[in-house]
Scaffold this motif. Structure first.
Motif, short mmCIF file in Angstrom:
data_model
loop_
_atom_site.label_atom_id
_atom_site.label_comp_id
_atom_site.label_asym_id
_atom_site.label_seq_id
_atom_site.Cartn_x
_atom_site.Cartn_y
_atom_site.Cartn_z
N TRP A 177 69.31 110.43 73.00
CA TRP A 177 69.38 111.18 74.27
C TRP A 177 68.48 112.40 74.17
N HIS A 178 67.66 112.61 75.22
CA HIS A 178 66.81 113.79 75.25
C HIS A 178 66.90 114.46 76.61
N ASP A 179 67.18 115.74 76.59
CA ASP A 179 67.33 116.53 77.81
C ASP A 179 66.03 116.58 78.60
N ARG A 180 66.13 116.40 79.91
CA ARG A 180 64.98 116.51 80.81
C ARG A 180 65.35 117.36 82.02
N LYS A 181 64.37 117.75 82.79
CA LYS A 181 64.60 118.60 83.95
C LYS A 181 65.49 117.89 84.98
N PHE A 182 66.25 118.71 85.68
CA PHE A 182 67.10 118.25 86.78
C PHE A 182 68.14 117.23 86.31
N ARG A 183 68.49 117.29 85.04
CA ARG A 183 69.47 116.40 84.44
C ARG A 183 69.06 114.93 84.50
N LEU A 184 67.77 114.68 84.63
CA LEU A 184 67.25 113.31 84.60
C LEU A 184 66.86 112.99 83.16
N HIS A 185 67.86 112.95 82.31
CA HIS A 185 67.65 112.83 80.87
C HIS A 185 67.13 111.45 80.48
N ASP A 186 66.50 111.38 79.32
CA ASP A 186 66.10 110.11 78.74
C ASP A 186 67.21 109.60 77.83
N ARG A 187 67.60 108.33 78.00
CA ARG A 187 68.60 107.69 77.14
C ARG A 187 68.12 106.29 76.79
N ILE A 188 68.02 106.04 75.50
CA ILE A 188 67.68 104.71 75.00
C ILE A 188 68.76 104.31 74.00
N VAL A 189 69.28 103.10 74.14
CA VAL A 189 70.31 102.63 73.21
C VAL A 189 69.82 101.36 72.51
N PHE A 190 69.96 101.36 71.19
CA PHE A 190 69.72 100.18 70.37
C PHE A 190 71.09 99.57 70.04
N SER A 191 71.23 98.27 70.18
CA SER A 191 72.52 97.66 69.90
C SER A 191 72.34 96.31 69.23
N ARG A 192 73.40 95.88 68.52
CA ARG A 192 73.42 94.58 67.87
C ARG A 192 74.89 94.20 67.69
N ALA A 193 75.16 92.91 67.60
CA ALA A 193 76.54 92.46 67.51
C ALA A 193 77.17 92.78 66.16
N THR A 194 76.38 92.67 65.09
CA THR A 194 76.85 92.95 63.74
C THR A 194 75.77 93.70 62.99
N PRO A 195 76.12 94.37 61.89
CA PRO A 195 75.11 95.10 61.11
C PRO A 195 74.05 94.21 60.48
N GLU A 196 74.27 92.90 60.45
CA GLU A 196 73.30 91.99 59.84
C GLU A 196 72.26 91.49 60.84
N GLU A 197 72.47 91.71 62.12
CA GLU A 197 71.58 91.16 63.14
C GLU A 197 70.48 92.14 63.53
N GLY A 198 69.52 91.63 64.30
CA GLY A 198 68.42 92.46 64.80
C GLY A 198 68.86 93.28 66.00
N TRP A 199 68.03 94.26 66.34
CA TRP A 199 68.36 95.20 67.41
C TRP A 199 67.83 94.72 68.75
N SER A 200 68.58 95.01 69.80
CA SER A 200 68.07 94.96 71.17
C SER A 200 68.01 96.39 71.69
N LYS A 201 67.20 96.62 72.69
CA LYS A 201 66.98 97.99 73.17
C LYS A 201 66.95 98.01 74.68
#
Length: 206
Positions: A177-201
């Motif tokens: 999460w990165h703060d931006r003007k007018f509260r239009l912040h940047d948010r990127i989430v990386f996720s995966r089902a288990t710690p052994e799998e690859g990431w989606s973004k």
């Protein structure tokens, strides 16, 4: 660092959350006045009631994020009971935040021993003297315990207590999460089902 020094493209072009975290932690090390590796760790007790506290991140790599503690403490018991936790880094001067959730494993004895040996003598003594999270009748009782263990280990090395070791959070979700003007912040989430799998973004609405 101004908010415009980190653009949306910096998020979308990085597909490695560990590499992005390393870059952000390096920036924080240069900018934060105290403990850039401080992180809030959340756990839940056996009733499902949450707890959160600040700890210090001691290392991280592709396997996960490591901190050390007394396993007989409240957080130690809760994390051992659930084997899941969440973390939140907040670097105020950079206007950045990183949130993680995942499974938790105990580090190896070799890792715990190596880190314990790197601690100052007073901290090693303190790991023996403090019955962390349990009632303390007086400050004198703590100081007495410190004196007793200091005398006990006056000669030779101070071994690592059997109840003191480290946890490694193996994330299945890492959000930047990165703060931006007018509260239009940047948010990127990386996720995966288990710690052994690859990431989606994916990008999230602020």
């Amino acid at each position: 660092m101004s908010e415009n020094q980190l653009t949306s493209g910096d998020f979308s072009e990085n597909d490695d959350p560990f590499g992005l975290f390393a870059a952000w932690l390096e920036d924080a090390t240069k900018s934060e006045p105290n403990d850039p590796n401080a992180v809030a760790v959340a756990s839940v007790d056996e009733t499902g009631m949450p707890n959160v506290r600040m700890v210090l991140l001691k290392e991280f790599d592709q396997r996960g994020f490591v901190f050390y503690t007394n396993f007989e403490s409240q957080k130690g018991r809760e994390i051992l009971g659930q084997r899941k936790a969440a973390m939140c880094f907040h670097w105020k001067t950079l206007r950045r935040q990183v949130r993680l959730r995942g499974e938790v494993e105990v580090v190896s004895d070799e890792e715990a021993d190596a880190y314990y040996r790197s601690r100052p003598l007073g901290s090693r003594i303190g790991a023996w003297a403090s019955r962390q999270s349990r009632p303390l009748e007086s400050r004198f009782a703590l100081e007495k315990a410190v004196a007793e263990y200091t005398a006990r280990f006056a000669l030779g090395d101070v071994p690592r207590p059997p109840h003191w070791s480290g946890f490694r959070l193996r994330p299945v979700s890492i959000e930047f999460w990165h703060d931006r003007k007018f509260r239009l912040h940047d948010r990127i989430v990386f996720s995966r089902a288990t710690p052994e799998e690859g990431w989606s973004k994916e990008r999230l609405y602020p």
